[in-house]
Write a protein that holds these residues in place. Structure first.
Motif, PDB file in Angstrom:
ATOM      1  N   ILE A  78      10.909 -76.853  -0.871  1.00  0.00           N
ATOM      2  CA  ILE A  78      11.904 -77.871  -0.520  1.00  0.00           C
ATOM      3  C   ILE A  78      11.437 -79.264  -0.925  1.00  0.00           C
ATOM      4  O   ILE A  78      12.190 -80.055  -1.494  1.00  0.00           O
ATOM      5  CB  ILE A  78      12.222 -77.839   0.992  1.00  0.00           C
ATOM      6  N   THR A  79      10.155 -79.576  -0.654  1.00  0.00           N
ATOM      7  CA  THR A  79       9.632 -80.932  -0.877  1.00  0.00           C
ATOM      8  C   THR A  79       8.672 -80.991  -2.059  1.00  0.00           C
ATOM      9  O   THR A  79       8.710 -81.955  -2.829  1.00  0.00           O
ATOM     10  CB  THR A  79       8.921 -81.440   0.398  1.00  0.00           C
ATOM     11  N   GLY A  80       7.780 -80.010  -2.211  1.00  0.00           N
ATOM     12  CA  GLY A  80       6.836 -79.998  -3.323  1.00  0.00           C
ATOM     13  C   GLY A  80       5.392 -79.911  -2.870  1.00  0.00           C
ATOM     14  O   GLY A  80       5.010 -80.541  -1.873  1.00  0.00           O
ATOM     15  N   LYS A  81       4.562 -79.157  -3.608  1.00  0.00           N
ATOM     16  CA  LYS A  81       3.181 -78.898  -3.193  1.00  0.00           C
ATOM     17  C   LYS A  81       2.312 -80.149  -3.216  1.00  0.00           C
ATOM     18  O   LYS A  81       1.364 -80.276  -2.438  1.00  0.00           O
ATOM     19  CB  LYS A  81       2.545 -77.820  -4.074  1.00  0.00           C
ATOM     20  N   LEU A  82       2.606 -81.099  -4.103  1.00  0.00           N
ATOM     21  CA  LEU A  82       1.770 -82.299  -4.203  1.00  0.00           C
ATOM     22  C   LEU A  82       1.874 -83.190  -2.972  1.00  0.00           C
ATOM     23  O   LEU A  82       1.042 -84.093  -2.789  1.00  0.00           O
ATOM     24  CB  LEU A  82       2.144 -83.098  -5.452  1.00  0.00           C
ATOM     25  N   PRO A 145      12.782 -78.934  -5.666  1.00  0.00           N
ATOM     26  CA  PRO A 145      11.954 -79.680  -4.696  1.00  0.00           C
ATOM     27  C   PRO A 145      12.093 -81.185  -4.890  1.00  0.00           C
ATOM     28  O   PRO A 145      12.141 -81.675  -6.028  1.00  0.00           O
ATOM     29  CB  PRO A 145      10.523 -79.219  -5.017  1.00  0.00           C
ATOM     30  N   ASP A 146      12.133 -81.901  -3.780  1.00  0.00           N
ATOM     31  CA  ASP A 146      12.245 -83.355  -3.852  1.00  0.00           C
ATOM     32  C   ASP A 146      11.659 -83.949  -2.569  1.00  0.00           C
ATOM     33  O   ASP A 146      11.949 -83.463  -1.471  1.00  0.00           O
ATOM     34  CB  ASP A 146      13.705 -83.780  -4.016  1.00  0.00           C
ATOM     35  N   LYS A 147      10.874 -85.008  -2.726  1.00  0.00           N
ATOM     36  CA  LYS A 147      10.219 -85.611  -1.569  1.00  0.00           C
ATOM     37  C   LYS A 147      11.204 -86.239  -0.592  1.00  0.00           C
ATOM     38  O   LYS A 147      10.864 -86.496   0.564  1.00  0.00           O
ATOM     39  CB  LYS A 147       9.216 -86.663  -2.024  1.00  0.00           C
ATOM     40  N   SER A 148      12.440 -86.498  -1.039  1.00  0.00           N
ATOM     41  CA  SER A 148      13.438 -87.125  -0.169  1.00  0.00           C
ATOM     42  C   SER A 148      14.185 -86.119   0.698  1.00  0.00           C
ATOM     43  O   SER A 148      14.994 -86.517   1.539  1.00  0.00           O
ATOM     44  CB  SER A 148      14.451 -87.905  -1.008  1.00  0.00           C
TER      45      SER A 148
END
Length: 469
Positions: A78-82, A145-148
């Protein structure tokens, strides 16, 4: 004048008392001898209490492990592994207001009521989350995936904070109703029973592709209602364990932090609770980094993490049954406190040499299993010679804030390296340096605990400065 039958007519109370010099001792059964050898000699009622506490803890850790298998899988997709290191650092800042609110509640309500409030609140939160996962565009049908995307952050922070609050709450309550003897004999048994839940949770997570992530989230949300229900049963069966607030006076929401910095012994407990978390966070990120490159979907990652949970908690189950009580009673608390970091050091050295996904998997299984079955019970025994203010307030800062701070430190280290090769190369020496400090702190704290128990010193019962206790 007495006749020859007069002795027969004497009242029983007038008969001369002849001491019975030969006492018949009922031979112990094989099971009783085994139980005494492994876990010590406890009355039957104490075993009933331990069994019910173990059942409560089984649902807490079982629910947490079910949610844990979904946490990283959902966040990475959903957000990203980083952003995992930043999510771990976010939990550090989230825990500050949560701990302050927790310490306020400790002064306001009876201890068992905390289970009703905290578990009930998290159950409501994850009921909402499981509904959000089913909404088109917001949930799992959106594969970008997106940090928002706020849902990933809510899931990660919610699951992390649930474990950080409920597990210490359980041990605080258990410590407050236990003495040193029952703790050494019973804490291993509590851990043993709880491992059934921590195996069942990952087992359900392993079938995420079959049941669906949203449905597993629903099961977890409903499972969070079991601990408060069982706590109500426990208080009904053992009313003497029911307590009011710690003090009638208002000691302040930062009282636990004040107690922590005043006592050198508690700072030692703080070190034992946190050194492991730094190393565990570094290992965990190395493993997740390789998992994201290996698997394409969230259910696949969740299934792999379910296998990890099964292995780690199966090891903890076996060791808790056969080893925890035996090692503590046979070799002593200090030996066990030092043995765990020494084992972690050997594992860290091997991972540094061979940082493959399979080595990382089994390294995490080993240190997680021994952490749950050996280090955690030993750490909880350290709280026995302390006041209830220490058990609930100072412990909350150690187990909630301290472990979050340690994981944040590990995440800061992880954030400096953006490839698997860099992580493997540069984190090895860092892990070994941490182990060296950890061993020295464990040795001091274990010896200090032995002295305190022998001299009946209670930490927090006075206001002596840090260097005294």
């Amino acid at each position: 004048m007495h006749n020859k039958y007069s002795m027969r007519k004497m009242p029983v109370t007038d008969m001369p008392i002849v001491p019975n010099t030969i006492e018949k001792v009922k031979p112990q059964s094989l099971v009783a001898r085994f139980r005494k050898r492994m876990w010590g000699d406890l009355p039957r009622e104490e075993y009933r209490k331990i069994a019910l506490l173990s059942l409560i803890f089984m649902f807490i850790v079982g629910t947490y492990w079910l949610m844990r298998t979904q946490k990283d899988a959902l966040f990475m997709k959903i957000t990203g592994k980083l952003y995992i290191p930043y999510a771990k650092m976010g939990t550090f800042f989230l825990m500050v207001p949560l701990i302050l609110a927790y310490c306020k509640l400790v002064d306001m309500v009876e201890k068992h009521v905390l289970f009703y409030i905290i578990c009930g609140g998290y159950s409501g939160l994850f009921l909402v989350v499981q509904m959000a996962l089913r909404i088109p565009g917001l949930g799992l049908d959106n594969t970008v995936p997106d940090k928002s995307r706020w849902l990933g952050w809510v899931i990660y922070l919610g699951i992390e904070s649930f474990g950080s609050l409920c597990v210490p709450l359980f041990w605080s309550f258990t410590n407050s109703i236990s003495d040193a003897n029952s703790a050494k004999a019973g804490f291993g048994l509590i851990t043993f029973g709880a491992q059934f839940g921590s195996i069942l949770g990952p087992t359900l997570g392993k079938y995420a592709t079959t049941f669906g992530m949203a449905n597993l989230m629903l099961v977890g949300a409903l499972g969070m209602l079991a601990p408060p229900l069982l706590m109500w049963v426990f208080i009904s069966m053992f009313p003497r364990c029911r307590e009011g607030s710690i003090t009638r006076k208002q000691t302040g929401i930062v009282e636990g932090l004040s107690l922590l910095v005043q006592h050198k012994y508690l700072m030692g407990v703080f070190g034992i609770a946190t050194f492991y978390e730094v190393i565990g966070t570094i290992f965990d990120y190395q493993l997740k980094f390789q998992l994201d490159a290996t698997f394409q979907s969230a259910p696949e990652v969740a299934a792999f993490m379910g296998s990890f949970g099964q292995w780690a908690n199966s090891l903890a189950l076996i060791f808790a049954f056969l080893g925890t009580g035996f090692f503590i009673n046979t070799f002593g608390l200090t030996f066990c406190l030092v043995a765990f970091p020494s084992s972690v050091g050997l594992v860290a050295l091997y991972v540094w040499w061979h940082p493959s996904i399979h080595v990382l998997f089994y390294a995490m299984v080993l240190i997680k299993g021994l952490s749950y079955a050996l280090n955690n019970p030993c750490k909880e025994i350290l709280y026995i010679p302390t006041t209830k203010d220490v058990k609930f307030k100072a412990k909350s800062w150690i187990d909630m804030f301290g472990t979050r701070a340690a994981k944040s430190l590990g995440s800061v280290i992880n954030a400096q390296f953006h490839t698997a090769a860099a992580l493997a190369t540069f984190t090895g020496p860092i892990n070994l340096a941490i182990v060296g400090m950890w061993v020295s702190v464990a040795l001091y704290t274990g010896r200090r605990n032995q002295t305190m128990v022998e001299q009946e010193i209670v930490v927090g019962a006075d206001t002596r400065p840090m260097g005294c206790v």
